[in-house]
Motif scaffolding. Structure first.
Motif, short mmCIF file in Angstrom:
data_model
loop_
_atom_site.label_atom_id
_atom_site.label_comp_id
_atom_site.label_asym_id
_atom_site.label_seq_id
_atom_site.Cartn_x
_atom_site.Cartn_y
_atom_site.Cartn_z
N SER A 85 82.66 0.58 17.75
CA SER A 85 83.81 0.21 18.44
C SER A 85 84.57 1.16 18.62
N GLY A 86 85.10 1.64 19.89
CA GLY A 86 86.35 2.81 20.05
C GLY A 86 85.43 3.70 20.42
N MET A 87 86.08 5.29 20.53
CA MET A 87 85.64 6.24 20.85
C MET A 87 84.40 6.82 20.35
N HIS A 144 85.02 13.40 24.72
CA HIS A 144 85.72 12.24 24.00
C HIS A 144 85.40 11.06 24.86
N LEU A 146 84.86 6.91 25.92
CA LEU A 146 85.25 5.50 25.63
C LEU A 146 84.02 4.70 26.37
#
Length: 219
Positions: A85-87, A144, A146
């Motif tokens: 979940s998330g980056m 980074h 997503l």
């Protein structure tokens, strides 16, 4: 293609048998035996995941031979793992074209600044981490990323390395949303550096459509 983010571009610097993380980070031999493993994985699937984690040559073989039993077992095992979940984050050293060696931080930054707004393709399943500090140890370009739901899977339940937070990112298309100077890099997976190396942060957003698989999309 996003050459810098693909594991295959990076592993040319290493021997096929070189370890991906330091020795002494693994589980005790035979901890799971040959029976049913975590998340319903088979013994063969566990061995393939451990092999992927053990040496760069195994990573390359899985990536370059997506129809092989080994690559399909790897994809099956990863698909059974929980979604991140998330980056997620991925550190690499960008490679110059035609095997021209590792780019400087200035070269990497200029390359990715020229790609802002463009869509780049990742053709192979690649390693990432939910921990940016861990990812930064692996290179001076820190992605980074997503991902879309289900496109990054946490392989910790299957990991051979109990102290190594690793996720697998599915092949797909990613738009370059931005580039910035990153935090200094002070260590590698194998120990501290003697300098504070400058880094570049590249922000990628998953824009892939269709079903995701955890094997290379190479023909």
């Amino acid at each position: 293609q996003a050459a810098g983010i693909m594991t295959a571009s990076k592993i040319e610097k290493y021997s096929d048998t070189e370890a991906r993380v330091p020795a002494g980070s693994g589980r005790e031999s035979g901890e799971w035996g040959d029976g049913g493993g975590p998340l319903g994985t088979t013994a063969d699937e566990q061995r393939v995941v451990h092999g992927y984690q053990a040496a760069f040559g195994n990573v390359q073989r899985i990536q370059m031979n997506p129809k092989s039993e080994e690559a399909q077992a790897f994809a099956s095992a990863v698909a059974k793992c929980p979604s991140v979940s998330g980056m997620v984050y991925r550190g690499v050293d960008d490679i110059r074209p035609n095997h021209g060696g590792v780019m400087t931080q200035e070269e990497s930054k200029a390359l990715w600044q020229s790609r802002v707004g463009q869509v780049v393709s990742i053709h192979d399943p690649v390693s990432a981490s939910p921990d940016p500090q861990q990812a930064l140890k692996f290179g001076e370009t820190l992605f980074h990323i997503l991902p879309q739901p289900g496109a990054a899977r946490d392989i910790s339940p299957l990991s051979y390395f109990h102290s190594f937070a690793e996720a697998i990112l599915a092949p797909g298309k990613y738009v370059v949303d931005g580039v910035a100077d990153g935090p200094p890099r002070t260590e590698t997976p194998f120990g501290p550096l003697n300098s504070r190396d400058p880094t570049t942060v590249v922000v990628l957003r998953d824009v892939t459509t269709g079903t995701r698989q955890f094997y290379s999309d190479r023909s």
